[in-house]
Each structure stands twice: as structure tokens, then as C-alpha cells.
Design an enzyme around this catalytic site. Structure first.
Site, PDB file in Angstrom:
ATOM      1  N   HIS A   1       0.832  -1.220   0.000  1.00 45.75           N
ATOM      2  CA  HIS A   1       0.000   0.000   0.000  1.00 45.75           C
ATOM      3  C   HIS A   1       0.864   1.266   0.000  1.00 45.75           C
ATOM      4  CE1 HIS A   1      -3.323  -2.709   1.298  1.00 45.75           C
ATOM      5  NE2 HIS A   1      -2.366  -3.246   2.040  1.00 45.75           N
TER       6      HIS A   1
ATOM      7  N   GLU B   1       9.448   8.031 -17.142  1.00 41.29           N
ATOM      8  CA  GLU B   1       8.074   8.511 -17.375  1.00 41.29           C
ATOM      9  C   GLU B   1       7.584   8.126 -18.765  1.00 41.29           C
ATOM     10  OE1 GLU B   1       7.348  12.530 -14.863  1.00 41.29           O
ATOM     11  OE2 GLU B   1       8.951  12.657 -16.322  1.00 41.29           O
TER      12      GLU B   1
ATOM     13  N   SER C   1      13.962  21.613 -16.043  1.00 42.83           N
ATOM     14  CA  SER C   1      12.728  22.358 -16.253  1.00 42.83           C
ATOM     15  C   SER C   1      13.082  23.711 -16.839  1.00 42.83           C
ATOM     16  CB  SER C   1      12.015  22.542 -14.909  1.00 42.83           C
ATOM     17  OG  SER C   1      11.162  23.667 -14.957  1.00 42.83           O
TER      18      SER C   1
ATOM     19  N   LYS D   1      15.232  21.575 -10.926  1.00 42.26           N
ATOM     20  CA  LYS D   1      14.580  20.318 -11.285  1.00 42.26           C
ATOM     21  C   LYS D   1      15.490  19.377 -12.076  1.00 42.26           C
ATOM     22  CE  LYS D   1      10.882  19.138 -10.822  1.00 42.26           C
ATOM     23  NZ  LYS D   1       9.657  19.513 -11.557  1.00 42.26           N
TER      24      LYS D   1
END
Ligand code: ARG
Length: 464
Positions: A159, A293, A280, A286
Site C-alpha cells: 500500500h 516517465e 525544467s 529540477k
């Protein structure tokens, strides 16, 4: 080109509508089958001569002409035209330009229906082998990473809550196991895919005395498609490959998801190589995990390919239907995508930097050894359910006092249950918890070391 001039145009009196020509052409994507098409044609042609169906000189002229067409195709020197529909027509019509009307004998005892099925099986057999090789390379890369981090302990989650400590190598070996099954699936489907359709002709078989077994052997097929109607009309081999590709993507996507989480500064478990991340345009700090992804994102199109193929085939009466031309784009995209994603991870995995201290520190959080305390009580004769309740109360106490289980004094523990003794200290550490899980398949260092070796052995023995 007027309908009457098409290779199939005899019975037509009107030219094909220009839009219909573009609408029905597949050359834009089936041109990638050119080498399989030519190889299949050359073997078919030699067989025709061996069987006395065409003359040896005719076969020689055709085989040599096909070689020339192959040369042109490999140099990109053969222009593609919608009015020639597909790769099969391009090859045949160029052959006719080069060697004259004898080119027309190549199509004896053959149809584009068994031809395209043969080309696609040959092509997908090669793609399956590339995928199998890439799966093995990724298994190797993960085994290397696991081997280099055999003593790194991390939290295991359920979980996404801290559950029990595990070793980092054990976690990676879970993915190795998935990829091993993926490899097995590809090996299994390869054998069903590797059957020869040629000799089935349009649907009913051929009256010519062909030698299908010789053709199969020359083209490396393990056997024949046994029924001519099945041979030209099923694409289950493509569906199976798409399904295997979908499962590979599902596995890669889960690994991608973990890398994305783990590389977030919130987790800070790993650092991904700069060369696989981007920045970024607005936030200078970043470092984004774009490659994982994209792998995660690309799983969607591969699942889509599987569903396109299943839906494409479900309502088709036997035998060939033009619908089936729509099989190519999804399966090509699926194999391209899965190969690209495997390649991305093969290159990325060796560059993963593991933050051992951070992993170990996190493994100590979240009362991750609570199960060990319950198991300790079980060792003292307490039924597990009762032990579970006792430890639940101890955890509540630790939460209230803001300490870890290890930090609770023996007196405090004994206040909850008098059966707890001084030797409990030895079971509450993360190291002890890991070391205790020695049953086969568990996370203890030695057990994982053996599992790692066994996985290496199976990789070394994996069929090429
Ligand atoms: N381009 C066609 C395909 O991919 C080749 C087979 C055409 N056969 C036919 N009967 N029109 O399916």
C-alpha cells in the site's frame, strides 16, 4: 494507372478512384517487410524450379532479378507509389521492369494472402528474437546492479506504506523474475509463430506439386501451417506477440514508476544518471525522470496495439479479408516501442546510483520490525493472532511516545506483555529482520545471494 494495367486488373474497366488508391495503399508501412518478401519469393521460386513447375533458367532470371530489386530497396532507390498498393506489388512490378514478362511466373502457386502471412511471420520472428535478446540484456543489467548492492537494506512496501525491511537486491530480483517469464513467453510464442503459410495460396491450397516442407526448411520455419484457410486468415501469432509485449510494458512501467518515486527528493533512494533526465524551463533545481516517465507512458500504446489486433480479428469470416492489412501498424508500433523501452532501461540501469544510507535509514522507519516482534511472541507460544494484538498495542505506545520499537525500554515492553524478555533486542533491528527471512524466496542476504546466482545461471542457459 487504369484498372486494366494493374497486376490484378484484367476484369476491370474503370481506373481505381484516386482516393481509394491512397486509402487502400499499405506501402507506407509494409515497405519494412521488403527483405522478408524478397527472401520468401526467392525460395518460392527455387522450389517452383526444383519441382519442375517453372524452367530452371526462368527461376535463375527471377532470383537474380529479385536480388537486384533487393539492392535497390536497400539503397532506398525504389520509389514507392500508392497505385502499386503494397510491398508485394512493388517488388513484382519492379521485377517485371527488370526481367520482362517471365517475372509473371513468380506468382505461380502463390497468392498475396499466403505471401503476406509469410512475410509477417518472418519479420515478427526476427523482432521476437531482438526482444528476447534485449530482455536478457536487461536481466543481466539488473543482476549486476543487484550484485553490487547485496548488503543494502531498504523498506519493503505494501500500500506504499512501510511494511518490512528487504534487501535492495531482493527487490531488483523481483523484476528479474518478471523479465525471465517475459522471455519464456516470447520463446513459447516464437515456436507457434514459426510456421510456414506459403503453399496455401489464396485460401484453398494449390493444384501445383509444390514442396512446402523444402520451402519451410529454407526459410527456417519449424513446420507448416497445417490448414490453408487458417494459414491465410489467422493473425493470432501477432496477437500473442502484442500480448507478450503488453506484459513486458506492464513490468517495465512498474519499474519505471518505482524509479520515478525513488528518484524524487522526497524518497531520495536513488539518483538517475543526468544523461537520462531533463531539466525544467522554469524551475532551475529540477531534474526530471523523463525516460522512466516515457516508458510508463508508452505502455498505453502497446496495450492499444493488443486491443486493436483483437478487435480487428474478432468478427472476420474465413479466410482472408482486407481488414487484415490493418494488422501491421499496431504490431509494428508495439515491437518498436517495446524494443525502444527495453533499450532505454538497458542503458539507464547501470547508471543508477543507490543511496545506501538513506535506504537503510528509511528501512528503520514505520515500525518495520513489528512483524518480527509478533513472530518473537509466537516463538514463546503465543498464538499469532494474539501476538498481532499485543504488538499493535506496543506500536500504539511507541507512536504516542514518539519513539521507535527499538527505543522502547524492556520495562515498557513488559508492561504490555510479560512474556517479552531481554533477548527481544536481537529481533527488533532491521538487520535481524532481514537475516531471519531465510526460507527460499525470502530476503535474507544468503538466500538472496543464492537466488542471484541461480538467476544468473538461468540467464546463461536461456535459449538464444
Ligand atoms: N497488403 C495486403 C495486406 O497486407 C496484402 C494482401 C492482399 N491480398 C488481397 N487479397 N488483396 O493484407
Amino acid at each position: 494507372m487504369a484498372g486494366g494495367q494493374k497486376l490484378w486488373g484484367g476484369r476491370f474497366s474503370q481506373p481505381t478512384d484516386a482516393f481509394v488508391e491512397a486509402f487502400s495503399a499499405s506501402i507506407a508501412y509494409d515497405s519494412r517487410l521488403w527483405s522478408q518478401d524478397i527472401r520468401g519469393s526467392q525460395v518460392h521460386c527455387r522450389m517452383l524450379a526444383r519441382q519442375g513447375i517453372i524452367a530452371p533458367e526462368e527461376a535463375e532470371a527471377i532470383v537474380a532479378g529479385l536480388e537486384q530489386v533487393a539492392g535497390e530497396l536497400s539503397r532506398g532507390a525504389l520509389p514507392f507509389r500508392d497505385d502499386l498498393e503494397d510491398i508485394h506489388m512493388h517488388v513484382e512490378s519492379r521485377l517485371r521492369e527488370l526481367i520482362g514478362p517471365v517475372a509473371g511466373k513468380l506468382h505461380t502457386a502463390r497468392s498475396r494472402n499466403d505471401q503476406v502471412a509469410t512475410d509477417l511471420r518472418l519479420y515478427l520472428r526476427e523482432e521476437t528474437d531482438h526482444i528476447r535478446a534485449a530482455l536478457n540484456r536487461l536481466r543481466g543489467a539488473l543482476l549486476d546492479l543487484a550484485e553490487a548492492h547485496q548488503t543494502v537494506v531498504m523498506p519493503g512496501f505494501t500500500h506504499l506504506q512501510i511494511g518490512q525491511p528487504v534487501t535492495f537486491a531482493h527487490h531488483l530480483l523481483a523484476y528479474v523474475a518478471m523479465l525471465e517469464r517475459d522471455h519464456g513467453r516470447c520463446t513459447d510464442l516464437r515456436s507457434r509463430l514459426n510456421r510456414l503459410p506459403l503453399g496455401s495460396a489464396a485460401l484453398a491450397g494449390t493444384p501445383f506439386p509444390v514442396d512446402r516442407r523444402w520451402v519451410a526448411e529454407q526459410l527456417g520455419f519449424e513446420g507448416l501451417c497445417e490448414n490453408s484457410m487458417d494459414a491465410v486468415s489467422d493473425r493470432d501469432f501477432a496477437v500473442e506477440l502484442a500480448a507478450a509485449a503488453a506484459l513486458i510494458m506492464m513490468h517495465l512501467s512498474r519499474f519505471a514508476e518505482e524509479l520515478i518515486l525513488w528518484s524524487s527528493p522526497v524518497f531520495a533512494f536513488v539518483e538517475l544518471p543526468d544523461a537520462f533526465c531533463t531539466g525544467s524551463s522554469i524551475m532551475p533545481q529540477k531534474k526530471n525522470p523523463d525516460v522512466p516517465e516515457l516508458v510508463r507512458g508508452k505502455s498505453g500504446r502497446v496495450y492499444g496495439a493488443l486491443f486493436s489486433l483483437l478487435t480487428l480479428m474478432k468478427g472476420l469470416p474465413l479466410a482472408y479479408n482486407r481488414d487484415m492489412q490493418e494488422d501491421k501498424e499496431p504490431i509494428f508500433d508495439a515491437v518498436d516501442t517495446v524494443r525502444a523501452c527495453l533499450r532505454a532501461f538497458i542503458d539507464l540501469v547501470p547508471g543508477i546510483r543507490v543511496r545506501r544510507e538513506r535506504l537503510a535509514a528509511t528501512a528503520r522507519q514505520g515500525y518495520s520490525t513489528a512483524t518480527d516482534l509478533a513472530d518473537y511472541l509466537v516463538g514463546r507460544g503465543v498464538p499469532f493472532r494474539e501476538a498481532h494484538g499485543i504488538v499493535g498495542r506496543i506500536v500504539a505506545l511507541a507512536v504516542a511516545e514518539g519513539v521507535t520499537l527499538e527505543e522502547l525500554s524492556l520495562e515498557r515492553l513488559r508492561e504490555v506483555d510479560g512474556r517479552i524478555a531481554a533477548d527481544v533486542a536481537a529481533v527488533l533491528t532491521v538487520e535481524a529482520s532481514v537475516a531471519a527471512r531465510r526460507a527460499e524466496g525470502g530476503t535474507a542476504f544468503d538466500t538472496v545471494a543464492k537466488a542471484l546466482q541461480a538467476a544468473r545461471q538461468r540467464l546463461a542457459e536461456a535459449p538464444a
